[in-house]
Each structure stands twice: as structure tokens, then as C-alpha cells.
Design an enzyme around this catalytic site. Structure first.
Site, short mmCIF file in Angstrom:
data_model
loop_
_atom_site.label_atom_id
_atom_site.label_comp_id
_atom_site.label_asym_id
_atom_site.label_seq_id
_atom_site.Cartn_x
_atom_site.Cartn_y
_atom_site.Cartn_z
N ASP A 115 3.85 -53.02 -18.20
CA ASP A 115 4.13 -51.59 -18.08
C ASP A 115 5.46 -51.46 -17.34
OD1 ASP A 115 1.76 -50.69 -19.33
OD2 ASP A 115 0.63 -50.98 -17.48
N ASP A 133 1.90 -47.16 -24.84
CA ASP A 133 0.91 -46.22 -24.31
C ASP A 133 1.25 -44.80 -24.76
OD1 ASP A 133 -0.21 -48.36 -22.87
OD2 ASP A 133 0.91 -47.86 -21.05
#
Length: 165
Positions: A115, A133
């Protein structure tokens, strides 16, 4: 073929960005993303669980749940690809699958998902995302919108984008 290409391109974009983040030294993060006036911060974060670290002590489930979910979405994708029109649904499913594919590949290859950015707004400052995402989230919202609209709305027009032959 267009829709498969879109799906693969979205996954490749996110995987490429993850690779760029992974190549950089941990000490370079967090850093403000240029030209965002501090609204987006770049990070280098490894999530070995599901979103928000859920089930990180169960790596077998963390791999299998997204694969099972993506397999179901892929079944719907194949079904919708055979239909004329349905442009909104096709875009939405391509986005969801592209994002899911990127994260699944990352998880299988690395054992975690990379991330790399956060939005500096109340309630989201501590949540670190990747582009995959956002593709999943935006695709899900787009699918909900297309399902709520009457069949004759713009997202359903035929011949708006290339169709499979």
C-alpha cells in the site's frame, strides 16, 4: 478483447507503482505527494492481512478469500462480456477485477500487499491504500450506479466502446 486489455492494464499500472515503491528506501517515506498541497501522502506499507490488517495471522485465508471473491466476479465478467451494450457494467467489472488481480498477484508473489498512499482528510489519514484498492472501490460504486439506473441510461448504450466479436 478490449475489456480484458483494460483489466490487465489496470492491474499492471498498480503493480508497476508498487514496484517503484518497493525499490525505494524505507526511510524516504512518508512523504508528501508533489502538487497535492499535502492532501496525499506517499508511504511504503506492507499489509499481510485483508483490509485493515484483518486475518493477518491466517495467511491461508488471506490468500483464498480474495481469490474466491475474484473468481466469482470473473464469472459475472464473462457473462456480461457476452451481452451487447452494458458499458457501465463492463467498465465496473474491469476495474474491480484489475484491482483485485493486482492485489492477488502481490499477495501471492510477496506474501503481502504493498500500500502506498493516504488521503489527508479526516477519517482517512491513517488508512493507506494502493491504486488497486481504489479500482475495486470505484468499480463497485459504478456497478451499484449502473444497477440503479433504468436500462435506457447512457451507461447501457450499445456501440459506445468496442464490443467483443
Amino acid at each position: 478483447m478490449f475489456w480484458i486489455g483494460l483489466t490487465v492494464s489496470l492491474a499492471a499500472l498498480d503493480l508497476g507503482l508498487k514496484e517503484l515503491v518497493e525499490e525505494r528506501d524505507d526511510g524516504e517515506f512518508p512523504v508528501e505527494m508533489p502538487k497535492t498541497r499535502g492532501k496525499i501522502m506517499l508511504h511504503k506499507s506492507h499489509n499481510s492481512g485483508l483490509p485493515f490488517g484483518l486475518l493477518k495471522k491466517r495467511p491461508d485465508l488471506v490468500k483464498m478469500i480474495p481469490i474466491a471473491a475474484a473468481s466469482s466476479v470473473f464469472g459475472v465478467f464473462v457473462y456480461v462480456m457476452g451481452k451487447k451494450g452494458k458499458i457501465g457494467e463492463k467498465i465496473a467489472l474491469s476495474m474491480v477485477l484489475g484491482g483485485a488481480l493486482s492485489n492477488i498477484i502481490d499477495r501471492c508473489r510477496r506474501g503481502y500487499v504493498v500500500d502506498y498512499f493516504s488521503f489527508q482528510v479526516r477519517g482517512l489519514k491513517k488508512v493507506i491504500f494502493n491504486l488497486g484498492d481504489l479500482f475495486v472501490f470505484a468499480g463497485t460504486i459504478l456497478m451499484a450506479i449502473t444497477q440503479a439506473l433504468p436500462e435506457k441510461q447512457a451507461f447501457h448504450r450499445e456501440n459506445s466502446l468496442p464490443e467483443e466479436k
